[in-house]
Design a protein around this motif. Structure first.
Motif, mmCIF file in Angstrom:
data_model
loop_
_atom_site.group_PDB
_atom_site.id
_atom_site.type_symbol
_atom_site.label_atom_id
_atom_site.label_comp_id
_atom_site.label_asym_id
_atom_site.label_seq_id
_atom_site.Cartn_x
_atom_site.Cartn_y
_atom_site.Cartn_z
ATOM 1 N N VAL A 16 0.800 -7.065 -6.734
ATOM 2 C CA VAL A 16 0.620 -6.572 -8.104
ATOM 3 C C VAL A 16 1.036 -5.111 -8.136
ATOM 4 N N GLY A 17 2.164 -4.839 -8.789
ATOM 5 C CA GLY A 17 2.671 -3.475 -8.896
ATOM 6 C C GLY A 17 3.948 -3.282 -8.104
ATOM 7 N N ALA A 18 4.924 -2.597 -8.706
ATOM 8 C CA ALA A 18 6.224 -2.383 -8.065
ATOM 9 C C ALA A 18 6.597 -0.916 -8.072
ATOM 10 N N GLY A 19 5.679 -0.079 -7.564
ATOM 11 C CA GLY A 19 6.014 1.286 -7.230
ATOM 12 C C GLY A 19 6.530 1.320 -5.802
ATOM 13 N N PRO A 20 6.631 2.501 -5.197
ATOM 14 C CA PRO A 20 7.108 2.577 -3.808
ATOM 15 C C PRO A 20 6.299 1.720 -2.845
ATOM 16 N N ALA A 21 4.983 1.640 -3.040
ATOM 17 C CA ALA A 21 4.152 0.837 -2.144
ATOM 18 C C ALA A 21 4.441 -0.649 -2.309
ATOM 19 N N GLY A 22 4.370 -1.147 -3.525
ATOM 20 C CA GLY A 22 4.570 -2.567 -3.764
ATOM 21 C C GLY A 22 5.953 -3.047 -3.376
ATOM 22 N N LEU A 23 6.975 -2.240 -3.655
ATOM 23 C CA LEU A 23 8.342 -2.645 -3.336
ATOM 24 C C LEU A 23 8.606 -2.606 -1.836
ATOM 25 N N THR A 24 8.006 -1.652 -1.141
ATOM 26 C CA THR A 24 8.153 -1.632 0.314
ATOM 27 C C THR A 24 7.482 -2.856 0.930
ATOM 28 N N ALA A 25 6.289 -3.187 0.451
ATOM 29 C CA ALA A 25 5.609 -4.389 0.940
ATOM 30 C C ALA A 25 6.442 -5.631 0.666
ATOM 31 N N ALA A 26 7.109 -5.659 -0.488
ATOM 32 C CA ALA A 26 7.955 -6.801 -0.830
ATOM 33 C C ALA A 26 9.105 -6.947 0.166
ATOM 34 N N THR A 27 9.726 -5.845 0.544
ATOM 35 C CA THR A 27 10.804 -5.898 1.526
ATOM 36 C C THR A 27 10.294 -6.437 2.857
ATOM 37 N N THR A 116 -1.362 -1.008 -7.546
ATOM 38 C CA THR A 116 -1.463 -0.720 -8.976
ATOM 39 C C THR A 116 -1.547 0.765 -9.309
ATOM 40 N N GLY A 117 -1.755 1.622 -8.311
ATOM 41 C CA GLY A 117 -1.650 3.054 -8.506
ATOM 42 C C GLY A 117 -2.738 3.693 -9.345
ATOM 43 N N VAL A 118 -2.398 4.875 -9.842
ATOM 44 C CA VAL A 118 -3.274 5.632 -10.721
ATOM 45 C C VAL A 118 -2.470 6.101 -11.924
ATOM 46 N N LEU A 268 -8.080 -9.650 0.016
ATOM 47 C CA LEU A 268 -7.593 -8.742 -1.020
ATOM 48 C C LEU A 268 -7.233 -7.407 -0.372
ATOM 49 N N TYR A 269 -5.969 -7.047 -0.445
ATOM 50 C CA TYR A 269 -5.464 -5.827 0.164
ATOM 51 C C TYR A 269 -5.077 -4.828 -0.928
ATOM 52 N N ALA A 270 -5.041 -3.542 -0.552
ATOM 53 C CA ALA A 270 -4.663 -2.511 -1.515
ATOM 54 C C ALA A 270 -3.891 -1.416 -0.792
ATOM 55 N N ILE A 271 -2.872 -0.884 -1.464
ATOM 56 C CA ILE A 271 -2.009 0.128 -0.869
ATOM 57 C C ILE A 271 -1.604 1.148 -1.924
ATOM 58 N N GLY A 272 -1.176 2.326 -1.461
ATOM 59 C CA GLY A 272 -0.687 3.348 -2.377
ATOM 60 C C GLY A 272 -1.800 4.151 -3.002
ATOM 61 N N ASP A 273 -1.518 4.719 -4.173
ATOM 62 C CA ASP A 273 -2.429 5.669 -4.806
ATOM 63 C C ASP A 273 -3.757 5.058 -5.220
#
Length: 309
Positions: A16-27, A116-118, A268-273
């Motif tokens: 959920v979310g496609a900032g730098p964190a989500g897109l890196t995880a996607a790769t 999902t960031g801030v 349930l994992y969480a990454i980024g801001d």
């Protein structure tokens, strides 16, 4: 689980979310040959960055939107599926999680990775977006304090916060002013530190605007011009989906995770801001590598089939 949900394919992971964190995880997950989908509301904080010189690998700088597009292109080049949408509800089911978007679409996943960031709280200021584009308004002293070296800098925040951030910025300039965003008074300790560092404290800002040359702040002590203004008014962590599952978070609403970036909710994992700690692109990318690898390793092995002779 409804009959409709039961007909929805079970993914290895939903990001959920496609900032730098989500897109890196996607790769990472795509290169691990995992079955996943990214759902993105298009609100990455990185899109505000006019140009960053703090992002590893870009010595001449890169804009936030260009960085996001490069990360998206990289993930898609390995087959990542990225869909537009905003997840409105996240629930547990027997196999993992069910996520439902505002438009009614749903996804099921053994794991969910929140990126999902801030959302920054922005000041009421005429010309705010123009100010950000021209670097007159800056949002992260860790990221771009260097670019403000020797400028006439102001920090807008409640008194003690304004002073603390101004002290941090004294690394970069001898001209740093703290401006109160409310009627709070500085503590004795902060007032003493401001005096020692030569940081002036101005009363509450009555109005603010950005023009082509500076940020103009009007207070009861007169009108003042600054080369750069840092608003430090806090941010809203986008942790509501995790909160609905009773995930643990800090006083700012940012999520608590373990060494593998798993929240206190199993799977349930969480990454980024959205995770408590230092909000930086480089940190978010590191989070993504850790979480994606942990998810891959806990899933059933997906060995490549041997080819018949």
């Amino acid at each position: 689980m409804s009959a409709r949900d039961a007909d929805t394919p079970l993914l290895d992971c939903l990001i959920v979310g496609a900032g730098p964190a989500g897109l890196t995880a996607a790769t990472y997950l795509a290169r691990f040959h995992r079955d996943f989908v990214v759902v993105d509301a298009g609100k990455s904080r990185a899109r505000w960055i006019p140009e960053s010189h703090n992002c590893p690998g870009f010595p001449w700088g890169i804009g936030g939107r260009e960085l996001l597009e490069r990360l998206r292109t990289q993930a898609r080049s390995y087959g990542a599926s990225i869909e537009d949408g905003r997840i409105a509800r996240l629930e547990r089911d027997a196999d993992g999680f069910v996520a439902t978007a505002e438009d009614g679409r749903s996804w099921r996943g053994r794991h969910v990775l929140l990126a999902t960031g801030v959302v920054d709280v922005m000041p009421a200021m005429d010309g705010l977006e123009q100010g950000i584009e021209s670097h007159r308004v800056r949002l992260c002293a860790v990221c771009d304090g260097y670019e403000a070296s020797d400028a006439n800098i102001a920090v807008l925040a409640p008194a003690d916060d304004a002073i603390r951030h101004a002290l941090f910025l004294r690394t970069f300039s001898k001209q740093v002013t703290a401006i109160c965003s409310d009627t709070s008074e500085p503590s004795a300790e902060c007032a003493a530190q401001a005096a020692k560092a030569g940081v002036k404290l101005l009363p509450v800002a009555l109005s603010m605007r950005c023009d082509a040359e500076s940020c103009v702040v009007k207070t009861t002590a007169g009108e003042h011009r600054f080369d750069t203004l840092y608003p430090v008014l806090g941010s809203d962590a986008q942790s509501g989906l995790a909160a609905s599952l009773n995930a643990e978070m800090d006083e700012n609403g940012e999520l608590t995770v373990d060494d593998h970036m798993q929240t206190t909710v199993e799977g349930l994992y969480a990454i980024g801001d959205v995770v408590t700690g230092l909000n930086q692109i480089s940190v978010a990318v590191g989070h993504a590598a850790i979480a994606a690898t942990a998810i891959h390793n806990r899933l059933e092995s997906n060995w490549r089939e041997q080819q018949a002779d």
